[in-house]
Design an enzyme around this catalytic site. Structure first.
Site, PDB file in Angstrom:
ATOM      1  N   GLY A   1      20.748  12.708  21.935  1.00 15.30           N
ATOM      2  CA  GLY A   1      21.088  12.018  23.327  1.00 15.30           C
ATOM      3  C   GLY A   1      21.525  10.899  22.950  1.00 15.30           C
ATOM      4  O   GLY A   1      22.513  10.363  22.155  1.00 15.30           O
TER       5      GLY A   1
ATOM      6  N   SER B   1      20.970  13.938  15.412  1.00 18.27           N
ATOM      7  CA  SER B   1      21.822  13.087  16.327  1.00 18.27           C
ATOM      8  C   SER B   1      20.926  11.840  16.409  1.00 18.27           C
ATOM      9  O   SER B   1      20.823  11.044  15.662  1.00 18.27           O
ATOM     10  CB  SER B   1      22.469  13.776  17.194  1.00 18.27           C
ATOM     11  OG  SER B   1      23.559  12.927  17.926  1.00 18.27           O
ATOM     12  N   ALA B   2      20.713  11.352  17.721  1.00 16.59           N
ATOM     13  CA  ALA B   2      20.165  10.389  17.720  1.00 16.59           C
ATOM     14  C   ALA B   2      18.548  10.244  17.121  1.00 16.59           C
ATOM     15  O   ALA B   2      18.009   9.206  16.518  1.00 16.59           O
ATOM     16  CB  ALA B   2      19.753  10.015  19.433  1.00 16.59           C
TER      17      ALA B   2
ATOM     18  N   HIS C   1      27.565  12.864  13.283  1.00 18.77           N
ATOM     19  CA  HIS C   1      29.007  13.406  13.545  1.00 18.77           C
ATOM     20  C   HIS C   1      30.022  12.648  12.965  1.00 18.77           C
ATOM     21  O   HIS C   1      31.075  12.457  13.651  1.00 18.77           O
ATOM     22  CB  HIS C   1      28.800  13.002  15.191  1.00 18.77           C
ATOM     23  CG  HIS C   1      27.707  13.350  16.150  1.00 18.77           C
ATOM     24  ND1 HIS C   1      27.402  14.748  16.274  1.00 18.77           N
ATOM     25  CD2 HIS C   1      26.717  12.627  16.668  1.00 18.77           C
ATOM     26  CE1 HIS C   1      26.142  14.718  16.936  1.00 18.77           C
ATOM     27  NE2 HIS C   1      25.831  13.281  17.183  1.00 18.77           N
TER      28      HIS C   1
ATOM     29  N   GLU D   1      29.479  17.284  10.842  1.00 14.28           N
ATOM     30  CA  GLU D   1      28.840  18.081  11.377  1.00 14.28           C
ATOM     31  C   GLU D   1      28.356  19.300  10.682  1.00 14.28           C
ATOM     32  O   GLU D   1      29.388  19.938  10.023  1.00 14.28           O
ATOM     33  CB  GLU D   1      29.710  18.539  12.605  1.00 14.28           C
ATOM     34  CG  GLU D   1      30.087  17.514  13.544  1.00 14.28           C
ATOM     35  CD  GLU D   1      28.985  16.958  14.327  1.00 14.28           C
ATOM     36  OE1 GLU D   1      27.855  16.511  13.716  1.00 14.28           O
ATOM     37  OE2 GLU D   1      28.983  17.144  15.703  1.00 14.28           O
TER      38      GLU D   1
END
Length: 240
Positions: free
Chosen positions: A91, A124-125, A161, A197
């Site tokens: 997020g 991700s985060a 990413h 990714e």
């Protein structure tokens, strides 16, 4: 020697796969070998805690592992102290780190991971906050954490990413490479691992390996760039 164990995913989504499908085998092996069957999910990078937790729970519970949202516990620190594994979702990285600091979880997670008492899965985060700092996140600073310094499971930075420069694209805006090089110009800069990714950084003590279905790129402090295919040992990054 550190007893840390972590799986740091570029993302939970990867083209051609359903949510977390590309990492399913590795996550299940990671939990099974450590005799873990319950995971606390940290939804702090998004605002809909219940919805986000349900989304992850609906994927992982059928694998045979019980997922519970950290926000459902009255004392988050005590919950982390009692847990054997956490999954920190993606997020907004700034919002995630701010909430981790507010709950006094940054140092607690680090110490429990390094002691070998807590398995860490990040996406991700959740991967950004597992590193030295969040200086190389792709997110907008929509809120201010008390510090950009993060948990520090690894002593370098990660750019999730990561996208290579595509020469045929006519867009002339700033590239990901340029932004990372701007960071490397700073005196406080650490090496940056760009995870494409589908890439995973598998952390096992003092051994680091690129796994998953895609490779990575290393941006060194001298601004040189090295392509890293799946299966490469990148443990030397611990000493950079």
């Amino acid at each position: 020697m550190s007893c840390r164990q972590a799986l740091l995913l570029s993302s939970s989504n990867c083209h051609g796969y359903s949510l977390l499908e590309f990492a399913k085998e590795e996550i299940c092996l990671f939990l099974k070998k450590n005799a873990v069957n319950e995971i606390i999910f940290v939804p702090y990078a998004q605002n809909d805690f219940n919805g986000y937790t349900h989304k992850i729970k609906s994927v992982i519970d059928p694998w045979g592992y019980k997922v519970t949202g950290l926000h459902t516990y009255p004392d988050p620190a005590n919950a982390v102290m009692s847990s054997k594994a956490i999954f920190v979702g993606g997020g907004n990285t700034f919002m995630l780190l701010k909430r981790l600091y507010e709950a006094n979880l940054v140092n607690l997670i680090k110490s429990r991971v390094f002691e070998g008492h807590l398995l860490y899965i990040g996406s991700s985060a959740g991967t950004n906050v597992a590193t030295k700092s969040i200086h190389t996140t792709n997110d907008m600073p929509i809120i201010y954490p008390p510090s950009f310094e993060a948990i520090g499971i690894v002593p370098f930075n990660i750019n999730p990413h990561y996208i290579d420069i595509v020469e045929s694209v006519t867009h002339k805006g700033e590239t990901r490479d340029q932004r990372i090089i701007e960071y490397l110009d700073m005196p406080h800069a650490a090496p940056v691992l760009g995870l494409k990714e589908g890439a995973i950084l598998n952390v096992n003590g003092n051994t680091l390996k690129i796994t998953g279905v895609a490779g990575a790129v290393i941006f060194n402090k001298d601004k040189t760039k090295t392509e890293v295919p799946v299966g490469t040992d990148v443990s030397f990054l611990l000493n950079e």
